[in-house]
Scaffold this motif. Structure first.
Motif, PDB file in Angstrom:
ATOM      1  N   PRO A 207       0.795  -1.235   0.000  1.00 53.29           N
ATOM      2  CA  PRO A 207       0.000   0.000   0.000  1.00 53.29           C
ATOM      3  C   PRO A 207       0.825   1.282   0.000  1.00 53.29           C
ATOM      4  CG  PRO A 207       0.145  -0.850   2.220  1.00 53.29           C
ATOM      5  CD  PRO A 207       0.895  -1.822   1.345  1.00 53.29           C
ATOM      6  N   GLY A 208       2.156   1.181   0.010  1.00 54.13           N
ATOM      7  CA  GLY A 208       3.003   2.366   0.006  1.00 54.13           C
ATOM      8  C   GLY A 208       3.765   2.513   1.310  1.00 54.13           C
ATOM      9  N   SER A 209       4.523   3.604   1.395  1.00 52.46           N
ATOM     10  CA  SER A 209       5.383   3.828   2.560  1.00 52.46           C
ATOM     11  C   SER A 209       4.938   5.014   3.411  1.00 52.46           C
ATOM     12  CB  SER A 209       6.828   4.053   2.102  1.00 52.46           C
ATOM     13  OG  SER A 209       6.917   5.187   1.239  1.00 52.46           O
ATOM     14  N   ARG A 210       3.978   5.800   2.915  1.00 59.86           N
ATOM     15  CA  ARG A 210       3.504   6.968   3.647  1.00 59.86           C
ATOM     16  C   ARG A 210       2.199   6.640   4.363  1.00 59.86           C
ATOM     17  NH1 ARG A 210       4.451   8.540  -1.667  1.00 59.86           N
ATOM     18  NH2 ARG A 210       6.252   9.898  -2.035  1.00 59.86           N
ATOM     19  N   LYS A 211       1.981   7.308   5.484  1.00 56.78           N
ATOM     20  CA  LYS A 211       0.759   7.052   6.249  1.00 56.78           C
ATOM     21  C   LYS A 211      -0.489   7.414   5.447  1.00 56.78           C
ATOM     22  CE  LYS A 211       2.719   7.435  10.900  1.00 56.78           C
ATOM     23  NZ  LYS A 211       2.668   8.152  12.196  1.00 56.78           N
ATOM     24  N   THR A 212      -0.394   8.488   4.653  1.00 60.17           N
ATOM     25  CA  THR A 212      -1.557   8.882   3.855  1.00 60.17           C
ATOM     26  C   THR A 212      -1.902   7.805   2.831  1.00 60.17           C
ATOM     27  OG1 THR A 212      -0.039  10.144   2.423  1.00 60.17           O
ATOM     28  CG2 THR A 212      -1.249  11.364   4.113  1.00 60.17           C
ATOM     29  N   GLU A 213      -0.902   7.209   2.225  1.00 60.27           N
ATOM     30  CA  GLU A 213      -1.128   6.142   1.253  1.00 60.27           C
ATOM     31  C   GLU A 213      -1.724   4.912   1.940  1.00 60.27           C
ATOM     32  OE1 GLU A 213       2.742   7.062  -1.631  1.00 60.27           O
ATOM     33  OE2 GLU A 213       2.874   5.568  -0.039  1.00 60.27           O
ATOM     34  N   ILE A 214      -1.122   4.544   3.062  1.00 60.39           N
ATOM     35  CA  ILE A 214      -1.562   3.341   3.765  1.00 60.39           C
ATOM     36  C   ILE A 214      -3.010   3.475   4.238  1.00 60.39           C
ATOM     37  CG2 ILE A 214      -1.167   1.940   5.829  1.00 60.39           C
ATOM     38  CD1 ILE A 214       1.845   2.636   5.502  1.00 60.39           C
ATOM     39  N   SER A 215      -3.343   4.632   4.794  1.00 62.08           N
ATOM     40  CA  SER A 215      -4.709   4.823   5.297  1.00 62.08           C
ATOM     41  C   SER A 215      -5.727   4.824   4.159  1.00 62.08           C
ATOM     42  CB  SER A 215      -4.804   6.131   6.088  1.00 62.08           C
ATOM     43  OG  SER A 215      -4.485   7.244   5.269  1.00 62.08           O
ATOM     44  N   ARG A 216      -5.314   5.236   2.966  1.00 61.91           N
ATOM     45  CA  ARG A 216      -6.239   5.302   1.838  1.00 61.91           C
ATOM     46  C   ARG A 216      -6.331   3.969   1.091  1.00 61.91           C
ATOM     47  NH1 ARG A 216      -4.495   9.861  -0.336  1.00 61.91           N
ATOM     48  NH2 ARG A 216      -6.147  11.134   0.559  1.00 61.91           N
ATOM     49  N   LEU A 217      -5.212   3.262   0.951  1.00 60.31           N
ATOM     50  CA  LEU A 217      -5.189   2.079   0.097  1.00 60.31           C
ATOM     51  C   LEU A 217      -5.295   0.752   0.842  1.00 60.31           C
ATOM     52  CD1 LEU A 217      -2.418   3.082  -2.487  1.00 60.31           C
ATOM     53  CD2 LEU A 217      -4.882   2.966  -2.852  1.00 60.31           C
ATOM     54  N   LEU A 218      -4.739   0.665   2.049  1.00 61.33           N
ATOM     55  CA  LEU A 218      -4.724  -0.624   2.729  1.00 61.33           C
ATOM     56  C   LEU A 218      -6.124  -1.185   2.985  1.00 61.33           C
ATOM     57  CD1 LEU A 218      -3.169  -2.942   3.897  1.00 61.33           C
ATOM     58  CD2 LEU A 218      -2.873  -1.651   6.028  1.00 61.33           C
ATOM     59  N   PRO A 219      -7.096  -0.377   3.449  1.00 60.60           N
ATOM     60  CA  PRO A 219      -8.441  -0.944   3.631  1.00 60.60           C
ATOM     61  C   PRO A 219      -9.017  -1.537   2.345  1.00 60.60           C
ATOM     62  CG  PRO A 219      -8.267   1.147   4.777  1.00 60.60           C
ATOM     63  CD  PRO A 219      -7.025   1.022   3.940  1.00 60.60           C
ATOM     64  N   LEU A 220      -8.777  -0.879   1.212  1.00 60.43           N
ATOM     65  CA  LEU A 220      -9.270  -1.399  -0.068  1.00 60.43           C
ATOM     66  C   LEU A 220      -8.574  -2.714  -0.415  1.00 60.43           C
ATOM     67  CD1 LEU A 220      -9.309   1.917  -2.145  1.00 60.43           C
ATOM     68  CD2 LEU A 220     -11.272   0.750  -1.125  1.00 60.43           C
TER      69      LEU A 220
END
Length: 402
Positions: A207-220
């Motif tokens: 999902p990426g290395s940034r918190k913004t990426e993780i919070s947006r992509l990991l749930p999906l």
């Protein structure tokens, strides 16, 4: 003149070089550390002084850090705008640090929005500026090329088609090859960590290395993983993320209501996970090249704020794909799901297709091999370090003559 040359030679012999290094993201931290380690193998740079912005790898390489990539690694126009005070102060502080420490060279790694401003300031101060990893002018406005050329003394590129973009300018541009060729090969040839795979088909979620990426992509991605398990039977999912955000990613994971049977957060070691996985879902960015070099079939997902995406559409000209693998191939090798198309249902459907043996999977592997060949030969970081050394020697000579 003779006295100045003797002073310069003595400085070189004793490693009295001062290099300011600025890397604003995790990938830049990794590349910068590799260049610094390669520089230290050169006799004149064994005791060189490095300082600037970076992360754990640069810190381990002996760099004195004044800000960490955990603070600077923000993606998206809107996301950066929300933190403009932080970046304004950081830019001010780094300019003052550069004026105070007077390095022989400013080495900037990627992160062009911030780093090219610093490079322009270096030129004003009479400090040589080298930028590693070309801004993606082939995707964004090409009219940025003249201003980039004026900001730098040297540009080191990682893709072979980039130097020709600067033909007609006075900027010296050198293709050194992509550092991931070395990084992936070195990692996979080393000790193999125990990856906590469970039973069933092995699949990676990046999902990426940034918190913004993780919070947006990991749930999906987690919801897609559940759908893949429901459709295909037993599966095992590993989510490799940088150690600095592993706890954050774990909290996001545990907040999901319906998890697959076997799913784990695994700090770092994304290359081992990709090399062992049958397929992967990968956030658009450098990780797509890691997946390609690991020969792991994958799909690309990308989702940012609506404002960032709409502005991005206005800026991008003539680019059909956003995944680096697809851009290098000149066609869609790996499927891309962007914004509203990045749904768990579509992710699951595409991953099931490339996981199964068949013509589509075989063709993707052949295409990835072709992309990998175009990334250049091994030794990219050493070649980049030799260019940096050349520019630092020129900068030190200028300083000693003053």
């Amino acid at each position: 003149m003779k006295e100045a040359e003797e002073k310069r030679e003595t400085s070189f012999k004793h490693g009295h070089f001062r290099i300011m290094v600025l890397a604003g993201e995790v990938s830049g931290d990794m590349y910068a550390a590799g260049i610094i380690e390669a520089l230290r193998t050169l006799p004149s740079f064994s005791d060189a002084e490095f300082f600037g912005i970076g992360g754990d790898k640069m810190r381990a390489a002996g760099v004195e850090l004044f800000a960490d990539v955990s603070q600077t690694g923000v993606m998206g126009i809107w996301e950066v705008a929300k933190r403009w005070r932080f970046f304004y102060r950081l830019l001010r502080d780094m300019k003052e640090l550069m004026r105070t420490r007077r390095p022989d060279l400013l080495l900037t790694i990627d992160y062009p929005g911030f780093n090219l401003r610093m490079a322009s300031e270096a030129k004003k101060e009479g400090i040589r500026a080298v930028h590693y990893i070309c801004p993606q002018v082939w995707a964004w406005h090409k009219n940025r090329i003249p201003s980039i050329s004026r900001s730098l003394d040297r540009l080191i590129t990682v893709f072979p088609f980039e130097p020709e973009l600067f033909e007609g300018t006075h900027l010296r541009v050198s293709f050194a090859g992509h550092p991931l060729v070395d990084c992936v090969r070195e990692t996979l040839s080393g000790p193999v960590p125990v990856v906590p795979w469970g039973d069933g088909v092995r699949l990676a979620l990046l999902p990426g290395s940034r918190k913004t990426e993780i919070s947006r992509l990991l749930p999906l991605m987690v919801r897609a993983a559940k759908k893949i398990e429901d459709a295909s039977g037993p599966c095992s999912f590993i989510i490799p993320v940088p150690g600095a955000v592993a706890d954050f990613a774990k909290r996001i994971l545990l907040s999901q209501s319906d998890l697959p049977t076997n799913i784990f957060i695994f700090p770092d070691s994304s290359r081992f996970v990709l090399a062992q996985a049958r397929a992967a879902i990968v956030k658009s960015g450098t990780s797509t090249l890691e997946a390609s070099l690991a020969r792991c079939p994958f799909i690309i997902v990308y989702k940012v704020s609506r404002i960032t995406f709409e502005v991005g559409k206005l800026l991008v000209k003539g680019i059909k794909n956003i995944g680096l693998v697809n851009i290098l191939a000149g066609r869609e090798v790996c499927p891309e799901l962007l914004q509203n198309d990045a749904t768990p249902e579509k992710m699951a459907e595409l991953v099931c297709e490339i996981t199964s043996d068949g013509a589509r999977r075989d063709q993707m592997l052949r295409d990835l091999d072709q992309v990998n060949e175009g990334l250049g030969e091994a030794g990219a970081l050493l070649r980049a370090a030799e260019i940096v050394a050349e520019e630092a020697e020129t900068g030190a000579g200028r300083r000693l003559e003053l």
